[in-house]
Write an enzyme that holds these catalytic residues in place. Structure first.
Site, PDB file in Angstrom:
ATOM      1  N   THR A 198       0.974  -1.187   0.009  1.00  0.00           N
ATOM      2  CA  THR A 198      -0.061  -0.072  -0.062  1.00  0.00           C
ATOM      3  C   THR A 198       0.920   1.109  -0.013  1.00  0.00           C
ATOM      4  OG1 THR A 198      -1.904  -1.104   1.203  1.00  0.00           O
ATOM      5  CG2 THR A 198      -1.396   1.495   1.502  1.00  0.00           C
ATOM      6  N   VAL A 227     -13.069  -4.441   3.612  1.00  0.00           N
ATOM      7  CA  VAL A 227     -12.477  -3.294   3.403  1.00  0.00           C
ATOM      8  C   VAL A 227     -11.306  -3.404   4.657  1.00  0.00           C
ATOM      9  CG1 VAL A 227     -12.833  -1.014   3.715  1.00  0.00           C
ATOM     10  CG2 VAL A 227     -14.256  -2.162   2.642  1.00  0.00           C
ATOM     11  N   THR A 249       0.536   1.035   6.862  1.00  0.00           N
ATOM     12  CA  THR A 249       0.603  -0.269   5.787  1.00  0.00           C
ATOM     13  C   THR A 249       0.452  -1.536   6.577  1.00  0.00           C
ATOM     14  OG1 THR A 249       1.702  -1.118   3.991  1.00  0.00           O
ATOM     15  CG2 THR A 249       3.052   0.069   5.529  1.00  0.00           C
TER      16      THR A 249
HETATM   17  C1  SD4 Z   1      -5.092  -3.503   3.971  1.00  0.00           C
HETATM   18  N1  SD4 Z   1      -3.377  -2.006   4.669  1.00  0.00           N
HETATM   19  O1  SD4 Z   1      -5.940  -3.693   2.869  1.00  0.00           O
HETATM   20  C2  SD4 Z   1      -3.880  -2.822   3.596  1.00  0.00           C
HETATM   21  C3  SD4 Z   1      -3.130  -3.687   2.851  1.00  0.00           C
HETATM   22  C4  SD4 Z   1      -1.446  -3.104   2.882  1.00  0.00           C
HETATM   23  O2  SD4 Z   1       0.525  -2.852   1.860  1.00  0.00           O
HETATM   24  O3  SD4 Z   1      -1.086  -2.399   3.518  1.00  0.00           O
HETATM   25  N2  SD4 Z   1      -0.843  -3.384   1.866  1.00  0.00           N
HETATM   26  O4  SD4 Z   1      -5.014  -4.018   4.962  1.00  0.00           O
END
Ligand code: SD4
Length: 339
Positions: A198, A227, A249
């Site tokens: 992310t 989500v 993230t």
């Molecule tokens: C999630 N925080 O959908 C996000 C995933 C993520 O790098 O950070 N990916 O939970």
């Protein structure tokens, strides 16, 4: 000794009163403008953001423009329509944006739209609401002139999805068998390994205003409709122009559980440095998660009003990129809590 500890120590003595001034002066001269974003692999996103900031542009435009580099990169595993799909083979996107006036906008579970961060900004600027999800978010995007993109997966996402199906014998019941040892609930992340790219980007502009953006295709092979933290103001992103900004993230469920980014900003309000604030939020996750910690990853980055920045993660391997007049998109490795 960090700044907070130093201040505490200084306040214990009368010398502190005189010693405080030079320290303050030092802080006032910290870097501005500045932009930082999660995962060094995605550092190219900082370049257009920096170009806006260095010309005196505002932090909101900088972060919105910057993260689109990842959204537009079809090779990116974890951001934009090239990202990995959910377990039904559908790419669903989450994004949010926040400016220095507490304006917020967000989209969740958005399908077939190329730049969710732009839609989030339009939710912020053109609607009375702060968050649109699913079909409604898509309808809004289309009404704003966004084109519906094909449903095809990118080549790498197709491959990853096929592997995922193979690993699980196409029969999702097998996933259900892979339980988190602590919660005894299905553990999708463990099936897929870590999958975290992310982009969360936070910036301080030359005017001294903060903004942030966060965008993702979310956890690979998640349940349809799931989500994460990334579109949730306070979890994946938070900005308070009096104090600082933070973004997250990693395993979104754990970030949501503690309202992670908001918590980081509140720790900065209490006087903690950006890095200490991130560390305390990670410790809070450790304290409250019902899940097996060793199988999780979470990282926070934070920036305060003075341009001081820092990060902290649960496990090793989290890095981030910083662009300022003196740091030319430099890579920083985050410190971490456990092995
Ligand atoms: C999630 N925080 O959908 C996000 C995933 C993520 O790098 O950070 N990916 O939970």
């Amino acid at each position: 000794m960090n700044r907070r500890e130093l201040l505490k120590t200084l306040s214990l003595s009368t010398v502190a009163v005189t010693a405080f001034k030079p320290l303050q002066a030092l802080a006032d001269s910290d870097t501005k403008p500045i932009v930082l974003s999660t995962w060094y692999d995605q550092h190219l996103a900082n370049i257009p953001a920096w170009n806006i900031l260095k010309q005196g542009g505002n932090a909101l435009d900088a972060v919105e423009t910057g993260v689109q580099v990842c959204e537009n990169d079809i090779e990116n595993c974890c951001v934009g329509l090239g990202g990995n799909p959910d377990r039904n083979g559908i790419v669903t996107l989450d994004a949010c944006i926040m400016d220095h006036k507490h304006n917020i906008g967000s989209v969740a579970a958005l399908e077939r739209i190329k730049n969710p961060i732009r839609v989030a900004r339009l939710v912020m600027e053109k609607t009375q609401h702060v968050m649109l999800a699913g079909q409604g978010a898509q309808d809004f995007a289309v009404s704003e002139g966004f084109e519906l993109q094909p449903t095809d997966l990118s080549d790498h996402a197709q491959k990853a999805f096929r592997n995922f199906q193979k690993k699980n014998d196409i029969d999702y019941i097998n996933i259900e068998k892979k339980k988190d040892t602590n919660t005894n609930k299905p553990d999708y992340f463990n099936v897929n390994g870590f999958n975290h790219d992310t982009i969360g980007m936070i910036a301080l502009d030359a005017q001294g205003n903060l903004s942030g953006a966060c965008t993702t295709s979310g956890m690979a092979f998640k349940m349809h409709g799931r989500v994460g933290d990334s579109p949730i103001i306070g979890a994946g992103l938070y900005v308070d122009n009096e104090i600082g900004a933070a973004t997250a993230t990693g395993h979104g469920e754990e970030v949501i559980r503690i309202s992670g980014s908001h918590l980081v900003v509140e720790f900065m309000r209490q006087g903690y440095s950006p890095k200490e604030a991130c560390k305390k939020a990670v410790e809070r996750i450790k304290k409250h998660t019902p899940r097996n910690l060793n199988k999780l990853q979470i990282g926070f980055i934070a920036l305060n009003k003075k341009g001081e920045f820092g990060a902290y993660s649960l496990q090793s391997g989290f890095d981030y990129a910083v662009y300022s007049a003196t740091l030319q998109n430099e890579k920083f490795d985050s410190d971490f809590l456990i092995g």
